[in-house]
Design a protein around this motif. Sequence first.
Motif, PDB file in Angstrom:
ATOM      1  N   VAL A   1       0.940  -1.104  -0.062  1.00 45.45           N
ATOM      2  CA  VAL A   1      -0.048  -0.096  -0.175  1.00 45.45           C
ATOM      3  C   VAL A   1       0.815   1.198  -0.111  1.00 45.45           C
ATOM      4  O   VAL A   1       1.552   1.539   0.968  1.00 45.45           O
TER       5      VAL A   1
ATOM      6  N   ARG B   1      -3.234  -8.989   2.724  1.00 48.56           N
ATOM      7  CA  ARG B   1      -3.665  -7.624   2.435  1.00 48.56           C
ATOM      8  C   ARG B   1      -3.673  -6.734   3.798  1.00 48.56           C
ATOM      9  O   ARG B   1      -3.195  -5.660   3.820  1.00 48.56           O
TER      10      ARG B   1
ATOM     11  N   VAL C   1      -1.689  -3.244   4.830  1.00 47.95           N
ATOM     12  CA  VAL C   1      -2.046  -2.078   5.018  1.00 47.95           C
ATOM     13  C   VAL C   1      -1.459  -1.766   6.430  1.00 47.95           C
ATOM     14  O   VAL C   1      -1.164  -0.528   6.701  1.00 47.95           O
TER      15      VAL C   1
ATOM     16  N   GLN D   1     -10.332  -0.560   2.784  1.00 45.60           N
ATOM     17  CA  GLN D   1      -9.678  -1.339   1.518  1.00 45.60           C
ATOM     18  C   GLN D   1     -10.669  -2.474   1.168  1.00 45.60           C
ATOM     19  O   GLN D   1     -10.314  -3.300   0.439  1.00 45.60           O
TER      20      GLN D   1
END
Length: 330
Positions: A266, A299, A303, A327
């Motif tokens: 990210v 993920r 983040v 997200q």
Amino acid sequence: MKKYQVVGIGNAMVDVLAQASEAFLEEAGVKKGIMQLIDMERAVDLYGRIGPAREISGGSAANTIAAIAHLGGRTAYVGKVRDDQLGAIFAHDLRAQGAGYDTPMAPKDSPQETGRCIVLVTPDGERSMNTYLGVTEFLSPSDIDEAQMAEAEWIYLEGYRFDGPESHEAFAKAIAACKRGGGHVSLTLSDPFCVERHRDAFRRMIREDVDLLFANRAEILSMYQTADFDEALARAAAEVRVVACTESEKGAHILADGERWHVPAVPTQIKDATGAGDLFAGAFLWGLAEGQDLPTSGRMGCVAASEVISHIGARPEADLRALFAAQGLG
């Protein structure tokens, strides 16, 4: 349901964070971008030479556990401090996050003080860590509560902890109790130089006990003594059920059951890279404990890593769950 989703074991440290130039690192004899162990004399000398500093409770596994607590996870930490000012700061900060922390403190008259890590952050955001382990080096099997380990869905073992004289015995006791209780074992390699010092012990633990291995690119290349990243990942995946390997701005690679997923990083403005791997591991483990699949947990990890490198200090300042929601995660 077990009492804890994750219990971490690591070096209980207080981070002393200061900005430093490349020239200062060279002048002070600090190797850039790695963790180097120092003694008390060197710690005092270096502290006297740095500029304005910020003291924040740290320690790699403690940062991971603080992230899980921040997310609302059921979590606890095991690590040794002395009954002194820094020890009190460490214990207060971790408990304030919502994590359990009951490791007996070393007495006030202990010859070693609470450990501290002088983290020098260069303008590119890279951190160079100078670690005085202090009393945390002497975590022993007697500090491991077998009942607590049996009540953990996961235990999280910090690779830096391998440097202590009774570390391997303490880890073995924790692993055995966790496995007897039906729990799982995760391990982070921590640092390529740590891998160099303890490669055989790491490999043995990975093959025999570890269910989830955390590493970054440099650490996994060091572990498998190859310059081929894909080869190192494949060899790790042949030895452990799940591999989660970060690759800085390129994101992370998750391998399990013959499959491989790439999770993009990210983008953010890097202010301090300290704690990126710690927060990745915390969010990843929390995701797994909450029933998320491996790619989604990866993920979440990216983040959380992005959040922590956007500011000084290795613990989250923004609401991670809100960031996950933004997200489309969780």
